[in-house]
Design an enzyme around this catalytic site. Structure first.
Site, PDB file in Angstrom:
ATOM      1  N   GLU A 165       0.834  -1.207   0.000  1.00 41.37           N
ATOM      2  CA  GLU A 165       0.000   0.000   0.000  1.00 41.37           C
ATOM      3  C   GLU A 165       0.867   1.253   0.000  1.00 41.37           C
ATOM      4  O   GLU A 165       1.905   1.287   0.658  1.00 41.37           O
ATOM      5  CB  GLU A 165      -0.905   0.003   1.251  1.00 41.37           C
ATOM      6  CG  GLU A 165      -1.875  -1.161   1.287  1.00 41.37           C
ATOM      7  CD  GLU A 165      -2.793  -1.138   2.512  1.00 41.37           C
ATOM      8  OE1 GLU A 165      -2.728  -0.178   3.325  1.00 41.37           O
ATOM      9  OE2 GLU A 165      -3.575  -2.093   2.668  1.00 41.37           O
ATOM     10  N   GLU A 184      -8.871   1.573  -4.217  1.00 39.49           N
ATOM     11  CA  GLU A 184      -9.957   1.210  -3.306  1.00 39.49           C
ATOM     12  C   GLU A 184     -10.756   2.441  -2.887  1.00 39.49           C
ATOM     13  O   GLU A 184     -10.197   3.452  -2.435  1.00 39.49           O
ATOM     14  CB  GLU A 184      -9.361   0.507  -2.065  1.00 39.49           C
ATOM     15  CG  GLU A 184     -10.424   0.089  -1.057  1.00 39.49           C
ATOM     16  CD  GLU A 184      -9.938  -0.899  -0.008  1.00 39.49           C
ATOM     17  OE1 GLU A 184      -8.796  -1.386  -0.089  1.00 39.49           O
ATOM     18  OE2 GLU A 184     -10.731  -1.183   0.915  1.00 39.49           O
TER      19      GLU A 184
HETATM   20  O1  KIV Z   1      -6.516  -7.260   1.784  1.00 34.20           O
HETATM   21  C1  KIV Z   1      -7.385  -7.186   0.894  1.00 34.20           C
HETATM   22  O2  KIV Z   1      -8.363  -7.941   0.865  1.00 34.20           O
HETATM   23  C2  KIV Z   1      -7.236  -6.154  -0.126  1.00 34.20           C
HETATM   24  C3  KIV Z   1      -8.372  -5.972  -1.077  1.00 34.20           C
HETATM   25  C4  KIV Z   1      -9.436  -5.199  -0.423  1.00 34.20           C
HETATM   26  C5  KIV Z   1      -7.935  -5.336  -2.338  1.00 34.20           C
HETATM   27  O3  KIV Z   1      -6.245  -5.489  -0.160  1.00 34.20           O
END
Ligand code: KIV
EC number: 2.1.2.11
Length: 271
Positions: free
Chosen positions: A122, A189
């Site tokens: 991220e 997201e």
């Molecule tokens: O951890 C997860 O499930 C994610 C998705 C929401 C893309 O990063």
């Protein structure tokens, strides 16, 4: 001929070609062997071993507590079932933020110990050095921007991100930086659909949306949400395809009744 030889594996190159051809990319999360087998054999393009395992598998409120060892355990189970799809594994909170050397070491552990095909992390500008370092070691990296759950205590809420001009402009700059750093794809997201469209059109790499509208190159959902295993989480963007919670509850209640009433096991169900 073995099954593996007959099945053509989805690769990062397949995803790039799908974007070029305008073919949508399907992605779901999975955390264990049995569900990964169902999802892979149904024909999914990408399986994400998400750090959402922290929520849906371990029952934590956030994604922060899950460890690298726990992510590796989940990824090992998923990879044993995934015959066709590309398997991407989340680098958990704390396993890459300190510096790019630590990020690479965490990514190497995931690749070596699980056999997965790529990692996801991220962030924008602040993680570009890590993306460069990991990709320079030959490990494909998927980015993740917009609502980044590992920063939830900084955001303070799971509300839609980048509605304001300043945050939207930063996001558009960050998506470009993540691409330049070498990411092969990007998750966006919970951002406005029009902003996700701009990002998708601007980038050469595939953009996979979750709560980011229909213009992305693909979509991802958390398996437990779309199958109705976890029925308490019902954001506007979610389409629930089953209600496993309800169906499983009924089945378990029936089993309890059958045991207590002496109906189970019957004559055919014994030796
Ligand atoms: O951890 C997860 O499930 C994610 C998705 C929401 C893309 O990063």
């Amino acid at each position: 001929m073995s099954v593996n030889k007959e099945v053509k594996r989805v690769t990062t190159h397949t995803l790039a070609k799908m974007k070029q051809a305008g073919e949508k990319i399907s992605m779901l999360t999975a955390y264990d062997f049995s569900f990964a087998r169902i999802i892979d054999s149904a024909g999914i393009d990408v399986l994400l071993v998400g750090d959402s395992a922290s929520n849906v598998m371990a029952g934590h409120e956030t994604t922060l507590p899950i460890t690298l060892d726990q992510m590796i355990y989940h990824a090992q189970s998923v990879i044993r079932a995934a015959k066709r799809c590309l398997v991407v594994v989340d680098l958990p909170f704390g396993s890459y933020q300190s510096n790019s050397e630590i990020a690479l070491a965490s990514a190497v552990r995931i690749m070596k110990e699980t056999g997965a095909h790529a990692v996801k992390l991220e962030g924008g500008e602040e993680v570009t050095e890590s993306i460069k370092k990991i990709t320079s070691a030959g490990i494909p990296v998927m980015g993740h921007l917009g609502l980044t759950p590992q920063s939830i205590y900084q955001f303070g809420t799971y509300a839609v991100r980048a509605k304001e001009e300043t945050e939207a402009a930063k996001l558009l700059k960050d998506v470009e930086l993540v691409q330049q750093a070498g990411a092969f794809a990007l998750v966006l997201e919970k951002i406005p659909a029009a902003l996700a469209q701009q990002a998708t059109e601007k980038l050469q790499i595939p953009v996979i949306g979750i709560g980011a509208g229909p213009h992305c190159d693909g979509q991802v959902l958390v398996m437990h949400d779309m199958l109705g295993i976890n029925t308490e989480f019902k954001p506007k963007f979610l389409r629930q395809y089953l209600n496993i919670f309800e169906q499983a509850t009924k089945a378990v209640q029936q089993y309890i009744w059958d045991v207590k009433s002496g109906d189970f096991p019957n004559e055919q169900e014994q030796y």
